[in-house]
Scaffold this motif. Sequence first.
Motif, PDB file in Angstrom:
ATOM      1  N   PHE A 239       0.854  -1.182   0.000  1.00 46.35           N
ATOM      2  CA  PHE A 239       0.000   0.000   0.000  1.00 46.35           C
ATOM      3  C   PHE A 239       0.894   1.236   0.000  1.00 46.35           C
ATOM      4  CE2 PHE A 239      -2.548   3.287   2.105  1.00 46.35           C
ATOM      5  CZ  PHE A 239      -3.720   3.214   1.365  1.00 46.35           C
ATOM      6  N   LEU A 240       0.723   2.105  -1.000  1.00 49.14           N
ATOM      7  CA  LEU A 240       1.480   3.347  -1.103  1.00 49.14           C
ATOM      8  C   LEU A 240       0.627   4.491  -0.555  1.00 49.14           C
ATOM      9  CD1 LEU A 240       2.926   2.899  -4.716  1.00 49.14           C
ATOM     10  CD2 LEU A 240       4.075   2.408  -2.538  1.00 49.14           C
ATOM     11  N   ASP A 241       1.115   5.148   0.468  1.00 46.02           N
ATOM     12  CA  ASP A 241       0.339   6.166   1.172  1.00 46.02           C
ATOM     13  C   ASP A 241       0.586   7.541   0.555  1.00 46.02           C
ATOM     14  OD1 ASP A 241      -1.024   7.783   2.891  1.00 46.02           O
ATOM     15  OD2 ASP A 241      -0.114   6.995   4.726  1.00 46.02           O
ATOM     16  N   GLY A 242      -0.380   7.997  -0.223  1.00 41.49           N
ATOM     17  CA  GLY A 242      -0.255   9.297  -0.874  1.00 41.49           C
ATOM     18  C   GLY A 242      -0.289  10.462   0.095  1.00 41.49           C
ATOM     19  N   THR A 243      -0.838  10.267   1.269  1.00 44.19           N
ATOM     20  CA  THR A 243      -0.831  11.339   2.260  1.00 44.19           C
ATOM     21  C   THR A 243       0.581  11.618   2.767  1.00 44.19           C
ATOM     22  OG1 THR A 243      -1.189   9.911   4.188  1.00 44.19           O
ATOM     23  CG2 THR A 243      -3.138  10.635   2.979  1.00 44.19           C
TER      24      THR A 243
ATOM     25  N   ASN B 283      -5.041  19.162  -3.423  1.00 44.50           N
ATOM     26  CA  ASN B 283      -3.865  18.426  -3.903  1.00 44.50           C
ATOM     27  C   ASN B 283      -4.326  17.138  -4.574  1.00 44.50           C
ATOM     28  OD1 ASN B 283      -1.464  17.115  -4.369  1.00 44.50           O
ATOM     29  ND2 ASN B 283      -0.682  17.319  -2.269  1.00 44.50           N
ATOM     30  N   PRO B 284      -4.189  17.026  -5.906  1.00 47.15           N
ATOM     31  CA  PRO B 284      -4.687  15.845  -6.615  1.00 47.15           C
ATOM     32  C   PRO B 284      -3.730  14.662  -6.598  1.00 47.15           C
ATOM     33  CG  PRO B 284      -3.735  17.365  -8.192  1.00 47.15           C
ATOM     34  CD  PRO B 284      -3.614  18.024  -6.844  1.00 47.15           C
TER      35      PRO B 284
ATOM     36  N   HIS C  39      -2.459  -7.635  -8.979  1.00 46.60           N
ATOM     37  CA  HIS C  39      -3.509  -6.625  -8.979  1.00 46.60           C
ATOM     38  C   HIS C  39      -2.877  -5.257  -8.729  1.00 46.60           C
ATOM     39  CE1 HIS C  39      -5.925 -10.245  -8.357  1.00 46.60           C
ATOM     40  NE2 HIS C  39      -6.994  -9.544  -8.684  1.00 46.60           N
ATOM     41  N   ILE C  40      -3.121  -4.312  -9.638  1.00 46.53           N
ATOM     42  CA  ILE C  40      -2.578  -2.961  -9.520  1.00 46.53           C
ATOM     43  C   ILE C  40      -3.749  -1.989  -9.583  1.00 46.53           C
ATOM     44  CG2 ILE C  40      -0.903  -1.314 -10.398  1.00 46.53           C
ATOM     45  CD1 ILE C  40       0.381  -3.976  -9.700  1.00 46.53           C
ATOM     46  N   SER C  41      -3.862  -1.106  -8.599  1.00 47.22           N
ATOM     47  CA  SER C  41      -5.045  -0.244  -8.605  1.00 47.22           C
ATOM     48  C   SER C  41      -4.767   1.120  -7.979  1.00 47.22           C
ATOM     49  CB  SER C  41      -6.211  -0.923  -7.862  1.00 47.22           C
ATOM     50  OG  SER C  41      -5.829  -1.296  -6.553  1.00 47.22           O
ATOM     51  N   ASN C  42      -5.555   2.101  -8.438  1.00 49.15           N
ATOM     52  CA  ASN C  42      -5.662   3.433  -7.831  1.00 49.15           C
ATOM     53  C   ASN C  42      -4.352   4.216  -7.809  1.00 49.15           C
ATOM     54  OD1 ASN C  42      -8.441   2.937  -7.229  1.00 49.15           O
ATOM     55  ND2 ASN C  42      -7.793   1.736  -5.454  1.00 49.15           N
ATOM     56  N   LEU C  43      -3.606   4.154  -8.898  1.00 50.01           N
ATOM     57  CA  LEU C  43      -2.350   4.878  -9.010  1.00 50.01           C
ATOM     58  C   LEU C  43      -2.457   5.992 -10.054  1.00 50.01           C
ATOM     59  CD1 LEU C  43       0.157   1.858  -9.145  1.00 50.01           C
ATOM     60  CD2 LEU C  43      -0.467   3.209  -7.132  1.00 50.01           C
ATOM     61  N   GLY C  44      -1.633   7.019  -9.898  1.00 48.97           N
ATOM     62  CA  GLY C  44      -1.477   8.033 -10.935  1.00 48.97           C
ATOM     63  C   GLY C  44      -2.308   9.281 -10.723  1.00 48.97           C
ATOM     64  N   PHE C  45      -1.800  10.391 -11.282  1.00 51.46           N
ATOM     65  CA  PHE C  45      -2.530  11.657 -11.205  1.00 51.46           C
ATOM     66  C   PHE C  45      -2.081  12.564 -12.346  1.00 51.46           C
ATOM     67  CE2 PHE C  45       1.419  13.082  -9.548  1.00 51.46           C
ATOM     68  CZ  PHE C  45       1.443  14.471  -9.619  1.00 51.46           C
TER      69      PHE C  45
END
Length: 466
Positions: A132-136, A164-165, A184-190
Amino acid sequence: MSKALIVALVLSATLAVALPQPSLATDAGSALPMPAASQQRLSAAKFGTVIPIATVGASQGLFAELEKHISPDITAIVIESGTFSLTELAAAAAGKRLEGTVQKQGQSFQITAPLVIWKGAELRIGKGEKLFLDGTKSALIINAGTLVVSEASVDARASSQAGNPFRPFILTVAEGGATIKDSHISNLGFGSFAEASGLSFLGRGFSLSTPNIRITNNTISGLVSLSFIKANGSVIRDNRLTEMLASNIVVQSASNVTVQHNSLTSSKGHGIRVTSRSQQVKVQDNDIMSSQGHGIFVDDGSVLVTVQGNRVEKSELSGIVIKGSGCSTVSDNLTASNKLSGIRAEESLSVEISGNYIRKNHDGISLEEQAGAMSTDIHGNVFSRNAIGIRSDGHGDLRLSANDFSAQWPRLFAGAMAGATGRYLGAHDARPDSEFIVNGEQRPATVQLATFSAFGLAACNKTIGG
């Protein structure tokens, strides 16, 4: 000396000092240093000193965009050398100034800082592990070494700051390699930069680069895009992509890329895009459903692209589009129920459209601003219940042979071709499999030729005997 050159030299010298260098050990019996490539080595560095890795050869402005969302003073984890598992990474981080940046609970891991994999180093994420990569906490992965993800999962959380996107992303750069399979790869990128689109691969674009990017048999969802920029020799096969925030797969300025046997649904952009002077790309046997753009879009000077055996349905625009490109083939595809054209060729050189089943689109095939003397060849296609079989604006020569219009209604031809309907039917009745030529307006292809690279145009001309 120009100001730009001075800045570049200063930056180069700064990086040589500031960035982590490959570790060197000294043999007690020799004064010569020996590379310790197999030795595990982890360090901490300010993100502002390692971020230039992500901008070498990248889109102009990426560096500035990342600085908007990530403080250059944030501590980054740097894998300098050796091969690490996630368990080993968590243990090593706890013994450095990095305690708490890699957290482990069973087979679940959380990273709360930027992570850089240095050239020659490797990170392996294995069976059953969940990262899990924590974007916060500005987590992301920049890989200049080797990244292996096998039978694992990678997910992320967006930044919690208002306005902040930022969302974490994984970017493989320079000569880095990556194998991502059965995961499974999910919810990455901006944002709008391909390099930060979620799962991205940035190569050097050399014609002899080796095929070191393999993305196979994964389930990928909620990314901006899966992007390959100058990443020659990449293989993207047997993946399932859904709910992407832009185009599913983007191949940009790359050669010898294979996009095969993927299932793509519900993207907010194109299903597959081949762009920016890419060449020798195979787009084969993919299922593409419900794209908000085109199903397959080849544009911007791309050449020698093979679009074969794909099923493209229910696109909000057209099924397959070749625009401003050349020497490409569109064969043995099913294009159905696309709102505009089943297959469209526009401002392109030497396009062959053959063996396709084209049904229930508005225009079965549409041709716009095709180049002068280089004909568009349409043969062996089956047309069924399109509003119009073939529409052409009359530019460029058109060759028809062995097409099946028996189920095509209500209209056979439209546009500049409408006047040739009677002549075509008469020729077809006399000799059903004969070639029928519609001579178009001959106009110089100046605009089209300016789109191509010199290498791409030379390769294209070679295939047509130019």
